[in-house]
Design a protein around this motif. Sequence first.
Motif, mmCIF file in Angstrom:
data_model
loop_
_atom_site.group_PDB
_atom_site.id
_atom_site.type_symbol
_atom_site.label_atom_id
_atom_site.label_comp_id
_atom_site.label_asym_id
_atom_site.label_seq_id
_atom_site.Cartn_x
_atom_site.Cartn_y
_atom_site.Cartn_z
ATOM 1 N N ALA A 213 0.713 -1.204 -0.063
ATOM 2 C CA ALA A 213 -0.056 0.129 0.016
ATOM 3 C C ALA A 213 1.119 0.958 0.203
ATOM 4 C CB ALA A 213 -0.806 -0.118 1.263
ATOM 5 N N LEU A 214 2.193 1.356 -0.372
ATOM 6 C CA LEU A 214 2.541 1.730 0.254
ATOM 7 C C LEU A 214 2.800 3.494 -0.975
ATOM 8 C CD1 LEU A 214 5.164 3.882 1.346
ATOM 9 C CD2 LEU A 214 6.662 2.482 -0.072
ATOM 10 N N ALA A 215 2.533 2.685 -1.970
ATOM 11 C CA ALA A 215 2.360 3.981 -2.980
ATOM 12 C C ALA A 215 1.293 4.488 -3.040
ATOM 13 C CB ALA A 215 2.565 3.100 -5.171
ATOM 14 N N GLU A 216 0.061 3.974 -2.737
ATOM 15 C CA GLU A 216 -1.518 4.055 -2.718
ATOM 16 C C GLU A 216 -1.477 5.712 -1.566
ATOM 17 O OE1 GLU A 216 -5.187 2.572 -3.807
ATOM 18 O OE2 GLU A 216 -3.541 1.050 -4.102
ATOM 19 N N VAL A 217 -0.564 5.279 -0.141
ATOM 20 C CA VAL A 217 -0.695 5.875 1.034
ATOM 21 C C VAL A 217 0.459 6.960 0.432
ATOM 22 C CG1 VAL A 217 0.125 6.392 3.175
ATOM 23 C CG2 VAL A 217 -1.048 4.179 2.414
ATOM 24 N N VAL A 218 1.187 7.093 0.395
ATOM 25 C CA VAL A 218 2.170 8.095 -0.497
ATOM 26 C C VAL A 218 2.095 9.149 -0.919
ATOM 27 C CG1 VAL A 218 4.148 9.184 -0.980
ATOM 28 C CG2 VAL A 218 4.526 6.938 -0.008
ATOM 29 N N LYS A 219 1.236 8.669 -2.275
ATOM 30 C CA LYS A 219 0.170 9.568 -2.930
ATOM 31 C C LYS A 219 -1.028 10.385 -2.512
ATOM 32 C CE LYS A 219 -2.518 9.117 -7.128
ATOM 33 N NZ LYS A 219 -2.944 8.065 -8.202
ATOM 34 N N ALA A 220 -1.396 9.897 -1.308
ATOM 35 C CA ALA A 220 -2.922 10.267 -0.763
ATOM 36 C C ALA A 220 -2.529 11.496 0.368
ATOM 37 C CB ALA A 220 -3.454 9.166 -0.122
ATOM 38 N N THR A 221 -0.797 11.365 0.887
ATOM 39 C CA THR A 221 -0.466 11.760 2.170
ATOM 40 C C THR A 221 0.787 12.660 1.796
ATOM 41 O OG1 THR A 221 1.090 10.223 2.782
ATOM 42 C CG2 THR A 221 -0.948 10.277 3.729
ATOM 43 N N GLY A 222 1.504 12.855 0.720
ATOM 44 C CA GLY A 222 2.675 12.852 0.325
ATOM 45 C C GLY A 222 3.914 12.683 1.247
ATOM 46 N N ALA A 223 3.514 11.629 1.912
ATOM 47 C CA ALA A 223 4.550 11.074 2.780
ATOM 48 C C ALA A 223 6.025 11.107 2.842
ATOM 49 C CB ALA A 223 3.662 10.259 4.058
ATOM 50 N N ASP A 224 6.866 11.777 3.683
ATOM 51 C CA ASP A 224 8.116 11.115 3.136
ATOM 52 C C ASP A 224 8.300 9.860 3.340
ATOM 53 O OD1 ASP A 224 9.784 13.184 2.431
ATOM 54 O OD2 ASP A 224 10.228 13.986 5.521
ATOM 55 N N VAL A 225 9.156 8.595 2.741
ATOM 56 C CA VAL A 225 9.623 7.624 3.193
ATOM 57 C C VAL A 225 11.180 6.354 3.439
ATOM 58 C CG1 VAL A 225 9.832 5.099 1.806
ATOM 59 C CG2 VAL A 225 7.710 7.466 0.907
ATOM 60 N N VAL A 226 10.715 6.594 4.848
ATOM 61 C CA VAL A 226 12.133 6.174 5.687
ATOM 62 C C VAL A 226 12.699 4.756 5.394
ATOM 63 C CG1 VAL A 226 13.562 5.990 7.375
ATOM 64 C CG2 VAL A 226 12.242 7.576 6.905
ATOM 65 N N ALA A 227 13.627 4.043 5.277
ATOM 66 C CA ALA A 227 14.004 2.043 5.151
ATOM 67 C C ALA A 227 14.798 2.569 5.399
ATOM 68 C CB ALA A 227 13.557 1.665 3.415
ATOM 69 N N GLY A 228 15.675 1.523 5.086
ATOM 70 C CA GLY A 228 16.791 0.567 4.914
ATOM 71 C C GLY A 228 17.590 0.812 4.877
ATOM 72 N N GLU A 229 18.936 1.835 4.786
ATOM 73 C CA GLU A 229 19.778 1.711 3.285
ATOM 74 C C GLU A 229 19.968 0.868 2.193
ATOM 75 O OE1 GLU A 229 22.344 2.640 0.723
ATOM 76 O OE2 GLU A 229 23.227 1.057 1.909
ATOM 77 N N PRO A 230 20.401 -0.409 2.997
ATOM 78 C CA PRO A 230 20.651 -1.369 2.062
ATOM 79 C C PRO A 230 19.282 -2.473 1.328
ATOM 80 C CG PRO A 230 21.838 -2.039 4.322
ATOM 81 C CD PRO A 230 20.730 -0.583 3.998
ATOM 82 N N ASP A 231 18.162 -1.747 2.087
ATOM 83 C CA ASP A 231 16.977 -2.376 0.926
ATOM 84 C C ASP A 231 16.463 -1.443 0.275
ATOM 85 O OD1 ASP A 231 17.549 -4.782 2.238
ATOM 86 O OD2 ASP A 231 14.906 -4.868 3.823
ATOM 87 N N ALA A 232 16.321 -0.124 0.389
ATOM 88 C CA ALA A 232 15.674 0.535 -0.094
ATOM 89 C C ALA A 232 15.571 1.210 -1.460
ATOM 90 C CB ALA A 232 17.000 2.451 0.081
ATOM 91 N N ASP A 233 17.171 1.121 -2.328
ATOM 92 C CA ASP A 233 16.487 0.787 -3.894
ATOM 93 C C ASP A 233 15.693 -0.849 -4.652
ATOM 94 O OD1 ASP A 233 18.565 2.770 -4.614
ATOM 95 O OD2 ASP A 233 20.309 1.127 -5.024
ATOM 96 N N ALA A 234 15.614 -2.000 -3.523
ATOM 97 C CA ALA A 234 14.819 -2.900 -3.957
ATOM 98 C C ALA A 234 13.126 -2.392 -3.732
ATOM 99 C CB ALA A 234 15.167 -4.067 -3.195
ATOM 100 N N ILE A 235 13.221 -1.317 -2.398
ATOM 101 C CA ILE A 235 11.476 -1.383 -2.612
ATOM 102 C C ILE A 235 11.217 -0.034 -3.556
ATOM 103 C CG2 ILE A 235 10.286 0.788 -0.532
ATOM 104 C CD1 ILE A 235 11.773 -0.690 1.503
ATOM 105 N N THR A 236 11.835 0.822 -3.795
ATOM 106 C CA THR A 236 11.960 1.115 -4.926
ATOM 107 C C THR A 236 11.702 0.454 -5.773
ATOM 108 O OG1 THR A 236 12.839 3.089 -3.877
ATOM 109 C CG2 THR A 236 12.164 3.158 -6.264
ATOM 110 N N SER A 237 12.268 -0.788 -6.720
ATOM 111 C CA SER A 237 11.972 -1.524 -7.744
ATOM 112 C C SER A 237 10.802 -1.569 -7.146
ATOM 113 C CB SER A 237 13.396 -1.417 -7.413
ATOM 114 O OG SER A 237 13.418 -2.981 -9.119
ATOM 115 N N GLN A 238 10.417 -1.793 -6.406
ATOM 116 C CA GLN A 238 8.849 -2.578 -6.183
ATOM 117 C C GLN A 238 8.170 -2.117 -6.642
ATOM 118 O OE1 GLN A 238 9.371 -5.275 -3.229
ATOM 119 N NE2 GLN A 238 11.780 -6.065 -3.579
ATOM 120 N N THR A 239 8.080 -1.309 -5.401
ATOM 121 C CA THR A 239 6.843 0.266 -5.432
ATOM 122 C C THR A 239 6.663 1.158 -6.576
ATOM 123 O OG1 THR A 239 7.828 1.616 -3.821
ATOM 124 C CG2 THR A 239 7.225 -0.854 -2.727
ATOM 125 N N GLY A 240 7.656 1.537 -7.170
ATOM 126 C CA GLY A 240 8.022 2.788 -7.948
ATOM 127 C C GLY A 240 8.051 3.550 -6.970
#
Length: 224
Positions: A84-111
């Motif tokens: 639900a990350l993409a829809e929640v961020v789109k609706a709220t404009g929230a910043d996104v925090v994640a652990g540095e080694p996982d960040a690229d994978a999260i972006t790749s999977q969610t956009g």
Amino acid sequence: MVTYTGEVTPGGAPDTRELAALTITKVAVDEQMSNNCYLLRCTRSGEQVLVDAAAEPDTLLPLVGESGLTTVITTHQHWDHHRALAEVVKATGADVVAGEPDADAITSQTGVPVTRRAVQGDTVSVGDATLEVIAVAGHTPGSIVLLYDDPQGHPHLFTGDSLFPGGVGNTFGDEAAFAQLIDEVETKIFQRLPDETWFYPGHGNDSTLGDERPNLGEWRTRGW
């Protein structure tokens, strides 16, 4: 006053815990995976942070309400924790925090771009409250645990899939990953924090470090 238990089920009501400076609301989403999501709200300012936009934006966004979100924290890269990350961020404009080694994978999977790549010792504000990032690798390379050390009570720990009642997270038969995870959970969590620390995992019920501490040796011996 209703006592918080942390026992929630997908489709059921959330459970809310009122601390002096922070309100913790736990809700379960997706009947198959039964992920826990945690909405944290500063008592004074109303600022809110969501831990794991796992699924069901139609459940999460009404819970967020008109107060909005400043931040969504994703505890690790596995797909069931950010559907639900993409829809929640789109609706709220929230910043996104994640652990540095996982960040690229999260972006790749969610956009969704990760706007803050967290490392050990970083902090995330929830109004007057502060969450400390504890990097605990093993379940994934960039898994993070979030510590709220309540100045008027005991510590509270949001552990993602790194620690559960009954054991550490799944390392999928990788002995090196298990050794890393059990070592980091022991040194960064159990050796540092007191028995009364309450922890909130990514699935299932909560527990305390005191309840789990006697079993650390057994977990290490069994290898999972």
